[in-house]
Write an enzyme that holds these catalytic residues in place. Structure first.
Site, PDB file in Angstrom:
ATOM      1  CB  VAL A  30     -13.603  -3.106   1.305  1.00 37.84           C
ATOM      2  CG1 VAL A  30     -13.249  -1.578   1.367  1.00 37.84           C
ATOM      3  CG2 VAL A  30     -14.450  -3.773   0.002  1.00 37.84           C
ATOM      4  CB  THR A  72      -0.612  -0.364   1.344  1.00 40.69           C
ATOM      5  OG1 THR A  72      -1.805  -1.197   0.910  1.00 40.69           O
ATOM      6  CG2 THR A  72      -1.653   0.732   1.799  1.00 40.69           C
ATOM      7  N   GLY A 107      -5.093  -5.668   6.665  1.00 39.57           N
ATOM      8  CA  GLY A 107      -6.493  -4.300   6.735  1.00 39.57           C
ATOM      9  C   GLY A 107      -7.526  -5.123   7.456  1.00 39.57           C
TER      10      GLY A 107
HETATM   11  N1  ASP Z   1      -4.519  -2.362   3.992  1.00 38.88           N
HETATM   12  C1  ASP Z   1      -4.176  -3.117   2.659  1.00 38.88           C
HETATM   13  C2  ASP Z   1      -5.496  -3.385   2.838  1.00 38.88           C
HETATM   14  O1  ASP Z   1      -5.526  -4.379   4.135  1.00 38.88           O
HETATM   15  C3  ASP Z   1      -3.148  -3.532   2.831  1.00 38.88           C
HETATM   16  C4  ASP Z   1      -1.723  -3.130   2.891  1.00 38.88           C
HETATM   17  O2  ASP Z   1      -1.673  -2.424   3.725  1.00 38.88           O
HETATM   18  O3  ASP Z   1      -0.737  -3.629   2.202  1.00 38.88           O
HETATM   19  O4  ASP Z   1      -5.422  -4.286   2.374  1.00 38.88           O
END
Ligand code: ASP
Length: 290
Positions: A185, A156, A209
């Site tokens: 999501v 991310t 997430g």
């Molecule tokens: N937080 C993001 C998600 O769960 C993934 C990430 O931070 O790489 O979609």
């Protein structure tokens, strides 16, 4: 003149992987972002610009670098928040739009809603004139080149900024977790979980997430600072301890209203860059840096 800018490229960095290209990219962006802030540009604009650049690079699991979901398509999440008035915009599971952060910004600017999902998000983004992805299989080509097959690699992207006018802003954009189910999501588009900005602090998260949603991580940093009178560094470490309690790993970047910076993680590493009026640019992935 007080200002600060922090960027992240995900908390899933793996020891032994060469992140030279990502570090060079972050170094370039943090220096350009610094001059934008010094010139008086708003935190909201600098955050939007930085995340759009990170998305377009294809070097992270966001925008062009996104990986496919369980049925082979590409659904992306993003959100952005402006501290002074808590205006916010988010898109969830959006398809066919090159810059999800610009789509989130369009939702913020429109002002009627905070979050749009799926087809509605795509329609709004097209109406705002944003660039479309015409051939997804061709456009999202980069994930094969940044070691994306492992579920531990969170890529991310996010940005937080304090501008010289004293305003805070935060934003986050992702292609999600690897092998996610269609329709899944994560925390990234959820205001209060993946992204938060108010008068006290701006926060952008990265990691598993589901754990960040369960702990309302980004908002919890602000709550601990305001209700508990806890300093920024202590608050960010406390919320990551909560994430770990729910079997989550990851990290976050944060700036408070005084320009203090915090960027902790409980994973192996986190691609990150920071600068402020008191600190020359730093770019790191691991600690200590190799
Ligand atoms: N937080 C993001 C998600 O769960 C993934 C990430 O931070 O790489 O979609």
């Amino acid at each position: 003149m007080t200002y600060a800018l922090v960027l992240h490229g995900g908390a899933g960095a793996r020891p032994g992987t060469d992140y030279t290209v990502q570090k060079a990219d972050l170094a370039k962006l943090i220096e350009t972002g610094q001059s934008m802030l010094v010139q008086g540009q708003s935190a909201l604009d600098v955050v939007t610009w930085a995340i759009e650049a990170l998305e377009a690079s294809g070097l992270y699991v966001a925008g062009k670098g996104s990986a496919p979901h369980s049925m082979g398509g590409f659904e992306l999440d993003a959100s952005i928040m402006h501290g002074p008035n808590r205006r916010a915009g988010a898109v969830a599971a959006i398809e066919g739009i090159k810059s999800p952060i610009q789509a989130a910004r369009a939702v913020l600017e429109d002002g009627r809603h905070v979050m749009l999902a799926g087809t509605g998000a795509q329609i709004a983004a097209k109406a705002a004139g944003l660039a479309e992805v015409l051939d997804p299989q061709d456009y999202y080509s980069e994930h094969v080149s940044h070691g994306s097959s492992e579920s531990a690699d969170h890529g991310t992207v996010g940005a937080v900024a304090l501008d010289i006018h004293g305003e805070l802003a935060a934003g986050t954009s992702t292609g999600g977790t690897f092998n996610k189910l269609i329709g899944r999501v994560g925390d990234t588009p959820i205001i209060g979980s993946g992204t938060w900005a108010d008068d006290t602090v701006a926060v952008s998260c990265t990691g598993l997430g589901e754990a960040f949603i369960r702990t309302a991580t980004a908002y919890d940093v602000s709550a601990r600072m305001r209700y508990g009178n806890v300093a920024l560094d202590q608050a960010t470490r406390q919320v990551l301890d909560e994430v770990a309690r729910f079997d989550g790993d990851g990290g976050l970047i944060a700036i408070d209203a005084q320009g203090n910076i915090s960027m902790p993680y409980n994973s192996d590493g986190m691609k990150r860059a920071a600068v402020s009026d008191r600190m020359s640019p730093v770019v790191r992935v691991f600690e200590p840096e190799d």
